[in-house]
Motif scaffolding. Structure first.
Motif, PDB file in Angstrom:
ATOM      1  N   GLU A  33      -7.062  -8.695  -5.064  1.00 23.22           N
ATOM      2  CA  GLU A  33      -7.983  -8.015  -5.962  1.00 23.22           C
ATOM      3  C   GLU A  33      -7.202  -6.887  -6.617  1.00 23.22           C
ATOM      4  OE1 GLU A  33     -11.517  -5.045  -5.250  1.00 23.22           O
ATOM      5  OE2 GLU A  33     -12.132  -7.110  -4.866  1.00 23.22           O
ATOM      6  N   SER A  34      -7.295  -6.793  -7.924  1.00 24.05           N
ATOM      7  CA  SER A  34      -6.585  -5.762  -8.675  1.00 24.05           C
ATOM      8  C   SER A  34      -7.372  -4.467  -8.651  1.00 24.05           C
ATOM      9  CB  SER A  34      -6.387  -6.224 -10.124  1.00 24.05           C
ATOM     10  OG  SER A  34      -5.882  -5.185 -10.909  1.00 24.05           O
ATOM     11  N   ASN A  35      -6.654  -3.359  -8.791  1.00 30.70           N
ATOM     12  CA  ASN A  35      -7.346  -2.070  -8.848  1.00 30.70           C
ATOM     13  C   ASN A  35      -7.791  -1.713 -10.267  1.00 30.70           C
ATOM     14  OD1 ASN A  35      -4.974  -1.327 -10.095  1.00 30.70           O
ATOM     15  ND2 ASN A  35      -4.438   0.266  -8.633  1.00 30.70           N
ATOM     16  N   ASP A  44      -4.862  -4.301  -4.669  1.00 33.76           N
ATOM     17  CA  ASP A  44      -5.469  -3.399  -3.701  1.00 33.76           C
ATOM     18  C   ASP A  44      -5.572  -4.050  -2.331  1.00 33.76           C
ATOM     19  OD1 ASP A  44      -5.844  -1.180  -5.255  1.00 33.76           O
ATOM     20  OD2 ASP A  44      -7.892  -1.702  -5.817  1.00 33.76           O
ATOM     21  N   HIS A  45      -6.114  -5.233  -2.295  1.00 38.28           N
ATOM     22  CA  HIS A  45      -6.269  -5.919  -1.025  1.00 38.28           C
ATOM     23  C   HIS A  45      -6.474  -7.418  -1.249  1.00 38.28           C
ATOM     24  CE1 HIS A  45     -10.435  -5.049  -2.215  1.00 38.28           C
ATOM     25  NE2 HIS A  45     -10.764  -6.102  -1.493  1.00 38.28           N
ATOM     26  N   ILE A  46      -6.401  -8.150  -0.173  1.00 37.08           N
ATOM     27  CA  ILE A  46      -6.561  -9.604  -0.218  1.00 37.08           C
ATOM     28  C   ILE A  46      -8.046  -9.925  -0.309  1.00 37.08           C
ATOM     29  CG2 ILE A  46      -6.283 -11.701   1.151  1.00 37.08           C
ATOM     30  CD1 ILE A  46      -3.688 -10.374   2.275  1.00 37.08           C
ATOM     31  N   THR A  47      -8.406 -10.779  -1.260  1.00 38.34           N
ATOM     32  CA  THR A  47      -9.811 -11.152  -1.417  1.00 38.34           C
ATOM     33  C   THR A  47     -10.112 -12.540  -0.858  1.00 38.34           C
ATOM     34  OG1 THR A  47      -9.447 -12.026  -3.636  1.00 38.34           O
ATOM     35  CG2 THR A  47     -10.140  -9.728  -3.460  1.00 38.34           C
ATOM     36  N   GLY A  70       0.226 -13.534   3.091  1.00 45.32           N
ATOM     37  CA  GLY A  70       0.201 -13.391   1.641  1.00 45.32           C
ATOM     38  C   GLY A  70       0.855 -12.116   1.150  1.00 45.32           C
ATOM     39  N   SER A  71       1.223 -11.257   2.070  1.00 45.76           N
ATOM     40  CA  SER A  71       1.926 -10.022   1.734  1.00 45.76           C
ATOM     41  C   SER A  71       3.323 -10.103   2.334  1.00 45.76           C
ATOM     42  CB  SER A  71       1.181  -8.814   2.312  1.00 45.76           C
ATOM     43  OG  SER A  71       1.992  -7.663   2.225  1.00 45.76           O
ATOM     44  N   PRO A  72       4.352 -10.340   1.513  1.00 47.03           N
ATOM     45  CA  PRO A  72       5.702 -10.480   2.064  1.00 47.03           C
ATOM     46  C   PRO A  72       6.124  -9.316   2.954  1.00 47.03           C
ATOM     47  CG  PRO A  72       5.694 -11.197  -0.202  1.00 47.03           C
ATOM     48  CD  PRO A  72       4.336 -10.580   0.073  1.00 47.03           C
ATOM     49  N   ARG A  73       5.767  -8.082   2.595  1.00 46.89           N
ATOM     50  CA  ARG A  73       6.136  -6.936   3.440  1.00 46.89           C
ATOM     51  C   ARG A  73       5.517  -7.052   4.818  1.00 46.89           C
ATOM     52  NH1 ARG A  73       4.500  -2.807  -0.593  1.00 46.89           N
ATOM     53  NH2 ARG A  73       5.937  -3.331  -2.231  1.00 46.89           N
ATOM     54  N   SER A  74       4.234  -7.412   4.874  1.00 46.25           N
ATOM     55  CA  SER A  74       3.555  -7.554   6.166  1.00 46.25           C
ATOM     56  C   SER A  74       4.079  -8.758   6.928  1.00 46.25           C
ATOM     57  CB  SER A  74       2.047  -7.703   5.963  1.00 46.25           C
ATOM     58  OG  SER A  74       1.511  -6.540   5.393  1.00 46.25           O
ATOM     59  N   ALA A  75       4.340  -9.841   6.227  1.00 48.47           N
ATOM     60  CA  ALA A  75       4.821 -11.055   6.885  1.00 48.47           C
ATOM     61  C   ALA A  75       6.179 -10.826   7.542  1.00 48.47           C
ATOM     62  CB  ALA A  75       4.907 -12.205   5.885  1.00 48.47           C
ATOM     63  N   MET A  76       7.027 -10.061   6.892  1.00 47.43           N
ATOM     64  CA  MET A  76       8.379  -9.845   7.420  1.00 47.43           C
ATOM     65  C   MET A  76       8.368  -9.056   8.722  1.00 47.43           C
ATOM     66  SD  MET A  76       9.944 -11.690   5.380  1.00 47.43           S
ATOM     67  CE  MET A  76      11.678 -11.455   5.662  1.00 47.43           C
ATOM     68  N   THR A  77       7.298  -8.353   9.014  1.00 44.08           N
ATOM     69  CA  THR A  77       7.219  -7.592  10.261  1.00 44.08           C
ATOM     70  C   THR A  77       6.728  -8.446  11.423  1.00 44.08           C
ATOM     71  OG1 THR A  77       4.941  -6.858   9.894  1.00 44.08           O
ATOM     72  CG2 THR A  77       6.712  -5.480   8.973  1.00 44.08           C
ATOM     73  N   GLN A  78       6.402  -9.698  11.149  1.00 45.52           N
ATOM     74  CA  GLN A  78       5.813 -10.540  12.184  1.00 45.52           C
ATOM     75  C   GLN A  78       6.828 -11.416  12.919  1.00 45.52           C
ATOM     76  OE1 GLN A  78       1.806 -11.953  11.639  1.00 45.52           O
ATOM     77  NE2 GLN A  78       1.808 -11.111   9.567  1.00 45.52           N
TER      78      GLN A  78
END
Length: 130
Positions: A33-35, A44-47, A70-78
């Motif tokens: 979702e765009s801001n 802004d966040h995943i819809t 769906g968020s590469p930054r978050s995925a890379m921490t997993q």
């Protein structure tokens, strides 16, 4: 048939196709979702996330937050062995989501597999914009 339901079903089918074609236990299609009301802002966040995930894999990886693929930054921490994603864009080139696949096996996608992921992304874009 309600078009919203059809889009969701089509995205789920594309996520399943991506997982099968790429031989990965999980594939996701994420929409942001765009801001900004005109769609030109930052995410802004995943819809919505369409997910294809092997149930046994998910049970053996309770620490993996599949919705965050769906968020590469978050995925890379997993701490996944494989994570690959292609941005999902609208007509003006703005990122509106992500198509991603993941798994335990530490490997890079081959050129052919990356091409398949890009084609799935193009199909997902067509479904969303239809």
């Amino acid at each position: 048939m309600n078009r919203v339901i059809s889009v969701e079903q089509d995205l789920e089918a594309l996520a399943s196709l991506a997982a099968r074609l790429l031989s990965t236990p999980v594939a996701t299609i994420t929409l942001y979702e765009s801001n900004c009301k005109d769609g030109h802002g930052t995410a802004d966040h995943i819809t919505h996330t369409a997910v294809a995930c092997d149930e046994d894999w998910a049970k053996s990886h309770p620490d993996i937050d599949i919705a965050q693929l769906g968020s590469p930054r978050s995925a890379m921490t997993q701490h996944l062995g494989l994570y690959a994603s292609v941005p999902l864009r609208n007509g003006d080139g703005s990122t509106i989501g992500m198509v991603a696949c993941a798994g335990d096996e530490a490997r890079d996608l081959s050129d052919q597999e990356l091409g398949m992921l890009k084609h799935i992304t193009a199909l997902a874009s067509a479904v969303i914009h239809a």
